[in-house]
Design an enzyme around this catalytic site. Structure first.
Site, PDB file in Angstrom:
ATOM      1  CB  CYS A  88      -0.971  -0.012   1.172  1.00 59.87           C
ATOM      2  SG  CYS A  88      -0.295  -0.679   2.693  1.00 59.87           S
TER       3      CYS A  88
ATOM      4  N   GLY B  78      -3.983  -0.548   7.715  1.00 59.36           N
ATOM      5  CA  GLY B  78      -2.941  -1.216   6.933  1.00 59.36           C
ATOM      6  C   GLY B  78      -2.422  -2.469   7.613  1.00 59.36           C
TER       7      GLY B  78
ATOM      8  CG  HIS C  14      -0.726   4.022   4.203  1.00 62.22           C
ATOM      9  ND1 HIS C  14      -1.453   3.808   5.354  1.00 62.22           N
ATOM     10  CD2 HIS C  14      -0.275   2.792   3.800  1.00 62.22           C
ATOM     11  CE1 HIS C  14      -1.470   2.501   5.625  1.00 62.22           C
ATOM     12  NE2 HIS C  14      -0.767   1.872   4.695  1.00 62.22           N
TER      13      HIS C  14
ATOM     14  CG  ASN D  45      -4.681   2.226   4.312  1.00 55.71           C
ATOM     15  OD1 ASN D  45      -5.240   3.290   4.554  1.00 55.71           O
ATOM     16  ND2 ASN D  45      -4.854   1.149   5.050  1.00 55.71           N
TER      17      ASN D  45
HETATM   18  N1  LIG Z   1      -4.740  -3.825   4.993  1.00 53.27           N
HETATM   19  C1  LIG Z   1      -4.095  -3.219   4.016  1.00 53.27           C
HETATM   20  O1  LIG Z   1      -4.114  -1.973   3.904  1.00 53.27           O
HETATM   21  C2  LIG Z   1      -3.321  -4.021   2.985  1.00 53.27           C
HETATM   22  C3  LIG Z   1      -2.786  -3.321   1.899  1.00 53.27           C
HETATM   23  C4  LIG Z   1      -2.097  -4.024   0.909  1.00 53.27           C
HETATM   24  C5  LIG Z   1      -1.932  -5.376   1.036  1.00 53.27           C
HETATM   25  N2  LIG Z   1      -2.439  -6.051   2.108  1.00 53.27           N
HETATM   26  C6  LIG Z   1      -2.247  -7.506   2.159  1.00 53.27           C
HETATM   27  O2  LIG Z   1      -3.520  -8.125   1.946  1.00 53.27           O
HETATM   28  C7  LIG Z   1      -3.615  -9.341   2.689  1.00 53.27           C
HETATM   29  C8  LIG Z   1      -4.829  -9.280   3.618  1.00 53.27           C
HETATM   30  O3  LIG Z   1      -4.628  -8.215   4.552  1.00 53.27           O
HETATM   31  P1  LIG Z   1      -5.772  -7.767   5.563  1.00 53.27           P
HETATM   32  O4  LIG Z   1      -5.309  -6.472   6.103  1.00 53.27           O
HETATM   33  O5  LIG Z   1      -7.091  -7.856   4.917  1.00 53.27           O
HETATM   34  O6  LIG Z   1      -5.665  -8.913   6.693  1.00 53.27           O
HETATM   35  P2  LIG Z   1      -6.793  -9.456   7.699  1.00 53.27           P
HETATM   36  O7  LIG Z   1      -7.778  -8.395   8.012  1.00 53.27           O
HETATM   37  O8  LIG Z   1      -6.038 -10.076   8.822  1.00 53.27           O
HETATM   38  O9  LIG Z   1      -7.555 -10.616   6.849  1.00 53.27           O
HETATM   39  C9  LIG Z   1      -6.901 -11.842   6.550  1.00 53.27           C
HETATM   40  C10 LIG Z   1      -7.842 -12.767   5.795  1.00 53.27           C
HETATM   41  O10 LIG Z   1      -7.136 -13.998   5.564  1.00 53.27           O
HETATM   42  C11 LIG Z   1      -7.958 -15.089   6.037  1.00 53.27           C
HETATM   43  N3  LIG Z   1      -7.112 -16.187   6.537  1.00 53.27           N
HETATM   44  C12 LIG Z   1      -6.275 -16.184   7.606  1.00 53.27           C
HETATM   45  N4  LIG Z   1      -5.724 -17.416   7.761  1.00 53.27           N
HETATM   46  C13 LIG Z   1      -6.236 -18.195   6.780  1.00 53.27           C
HETATM   47  C14 LIG Z   1      -6.085 -19.579   6.430  1.00 53.27           C
HETATM   48  N5  LIG Z   1      -5.276 -20.392   7.117  1.00 53.27           N
HETATM   49  N6  LIG Z   1      -6.765 -20.036   5.359  1.00 53.27           N
HETATM   50  C15 LIG Z   1      -7.608 -19.222   4.645  1.00 53.27           C
HETATM   51  N7  LIG Z   1      -7.800 -17.927   4.956  1.00 53.27           N
HETATM   52  C16 LIG Z   1      -7.123 -17.423   6.006  1.00 53.27           C
HETATM   53  C17 LIG Z   1      -8.791 -14.501   7.163  1.00 53.27           C
HETATM   54  O11 LIG Z   1      -9.939 -15.319   7.401  1.00 53.27           O
HETATM   55  P3  LIG Z   1     -10.655 -15.405   8.865  1.00 53.27           P
HETATM   56  O12 LIG Z   1     -11.437 -14.123   9.039  1.00 53.27           O
HETATM   57  O13 LIG Z   1     -11.519 -16.588   8.745  1.00 53.27           O
HETATM   58  O14 LIG Z   1      -9.561 -15.539   9.867  1.00 53.27           O
HETATM   59  C18 LIG Z   1      -9.134 -13.134   6.559  1.00 53.27           C
HETATM   60  O15 LIG Z   1     -10.206 -13.274   5.667  1.00 53.27           O
HETATM   61  C19 LIG Z   1      -2.288  -9.496   3.451  1.00 53.27           C
HETATM   62  O16 LIG Z   1      -1.445 -10.343   2.718  1.00 53.27           O
HETATM   63  C20 LIG Z   1      -1.760  -8.071   3.505  1.00 53.27           C
HETATM   64  O17 LIG Z   1      -0.368  -8.019   3.589  1.00 53.27           O
HETATM   65  C21 LIG Z   1      -3.146  -5.404   3.083  1.00 53.27           C
END
Ligand SMILES: NC(=O)c1ccc[n+]([C@@H]2O[C@H](COP(=O)([O-])OP(=O)(O)OC[C@H]3O[C@@H](n4cnc5c(N)ncnc54)[C@H](OP(=O)(O)O)[C@@H]3O)[C@@H](O)[C@H]2O)c1
Length: 361
Positions: A144, A175, A237, A322
């Site tokens: 991001c 983020g 951000h 972000n």
């Molecule tokens: N947040 C941001 O601004 C941002 C920006 C760019 C990139 N990213 C990237 O995008 C990805 C998601 O980020 P996020 O912020 O959305 O994280 P998050 O809120 O922690 O969500 C993670 C997701 O992954 C699922 N998950 C976790 N363990 C799993 C497993 N063993 N099998 C299948 N699904 C599983 C979770 O499901 P449950 O709800 O069932 O646990 C949830 O749906 C990450 O790789 C992060 O680095 C995030």
């Protein structure tokens, strides 16, 4: 008109929820499947999902049963917001099975055969997917913070050449996903460390601004030094950049080049493309996360305080949403680009029926 059925991987997470919002009433794509961790699988989406958005869960998605990653998926196109602890292996497995994976996760971004795409800048890098060993393919979007810096640098690099950048970030709590940074660590505080973030900003930017040459991407020769901080802001951000140019340029030329920047998504009118990918503010107090983060539906990179730098050449503030342009919105724009450029059919073959209809639109 028939839409392409898609699945959202990690649909219950911070980025996954943004996919659910952005894909509601999308002209090309329709969510048919949602996938999350074993603790959510088997339940209706609206039960395990800790929904944090300002709009209600779209009814058609709320009633879907969450699938586990062990189940086969029928959607040809997958949007991935999977946690990075599992995304690497799972995305590869889906691609091997013929799915086209549009990923937010860091795991495959630096793979030599995986394009790291910002369509305004480097849609030509998509060609590298022809070298992937999968039935389907993996396409990634950037970290991001990388997104907003790369967007600001791209037109300057094209016009004047960028030699070096010093960047300091102030990054929102969304983020870090959900539940993210504990409230006792972030309220009334700044955390001067985000694991892996500085390295991502440095190397991803070089790949994005690099040149595609027959079968590989040659990274841009730009020296980047990043310092990343987590601040108690919800969305948005903000980054301060000092930039050394290879060819010196008057400030008014720099501002004009930033303002005039347009790319393929604007030229071909992709549904998620902001009319202006870069918005340059006159007001010295903008952009601000609380005031400006939703400008142009969160899809533009916002720039302010463009001025001369006494150490480098120019300095500025950049900002963006972000979880929209820095994550889910970037991925949706990538999918629209991939579709319009005809790559879905090339790699999997299973999409030709939809592709023919949509490309001709
Ligand atoms: N947040 C941001 O601004 C941002 C920006 C760019 C990139 N990213 C990237 O995008 C990805 C998601 O980020 P996020 O912020 O959305 O994280 P998050 O809120 O922690 O969500 C993670 C997701 O992954 C699922 N998950 C976790 N363990 C799993 C497993 N063993 N099998 C299948 N699904 C599983 C979770 O499901 P449950 O709800 O069932 O646990 C949830 O749906 C990450 O790789 C992060 O680095 C995030």
């Amino acid at each position: 008109m028939e839409k392409i059925p898609v699945a959202v991987l990690g649909a219950t997470g911070t980025v996954g929820q943004k996919f659910v919002l952005l894909l509601e009433n999308h002209p090309y794509f329709e969510i048919q499947e949602v996938v999350a961790s074993p603790k959510s699988a088997g339940k209706r989406y609206d039960e395990p999902c800790r929904w944090k958005q300002n709009r209600a869960i779209p009814a058609a998605v709320g009633s879907l049963t969450v699938k586990s990653t062990d189940q086969d998926l029928s959607s040809p196109l997958l949007f991935s917001g999977l946690d990075s602890s599992v995304a690497g292996a799972l995305e590869e497995r889906y691609a091997r099975r013929g799915h086209f994976v549009i990923s937010n996760s860091a795991n495959h971004r630096m793979d030599p055969d995986v394009p790291l795409i910002i369509p305004e800048i480097n849609h030509d890098h998509l060609e590298i997917i022809q070298t992937q060993p999968y039935e389907g393919a993996i396409v990634t979007n950037s970290n991001c913070s990388t997104m907003f810096m790369a967007m600001a640098l791209a037109p300057l690099d094209r016009e004047f050449g960028v030699e070096a950048v010093q960047v300091t970030t102030m990054q929102a709590i969304t983020g870090a996903g959900y539940p993210g940074v504990p409230s006792m660590d972030i309220l009334n505080n700044v955390v001067p460390y985000i694991g892996g973030e500085e390295e991502k900003m440095e190397i991803e930017t070089q790949k994005i601004l690099g040149k595609f040459s027959s079968d590989r991407i040659i990274p841009a020769d730009i020296n980047i030094s990043a310092q990343c901080n987590r601040v108690p802001v919800f969305d948005g951000h903000l980054e301060t950049l000092s930039i050394r140019l290879r060819n010196k340029a008057p400030l008014e030329d720099v501002v004009r080049i930033l303002r005039d920047f347009r790319g393929l998504p604007q030229e071909i009118g992709l549904p998620s493309a902001p009319a202006s990918p870069l918005v340059v503010f006159e007001d010295q107090t903008r952009p601000q996360p609380a005031r400006d983060v939703w400008l142009n539906r969160g899809m533009s990179t916002l720039i302010g305080r463009v001025r001369e730098c006494s150490i480098f050449d120019i300095k500025m503030v950049v900002m963006g949403h972000n979880t929209i342009r820095g994550a889910a919105g970037a991925a949706v724009l990538n999918a629209e680009t991939v579709l319009k450029k005809g790559y879905l059919c090339d790699t999997s073959g299973i999409l030709s029926r939809w592709e023919e209809q949509l490309i001709s639109r």
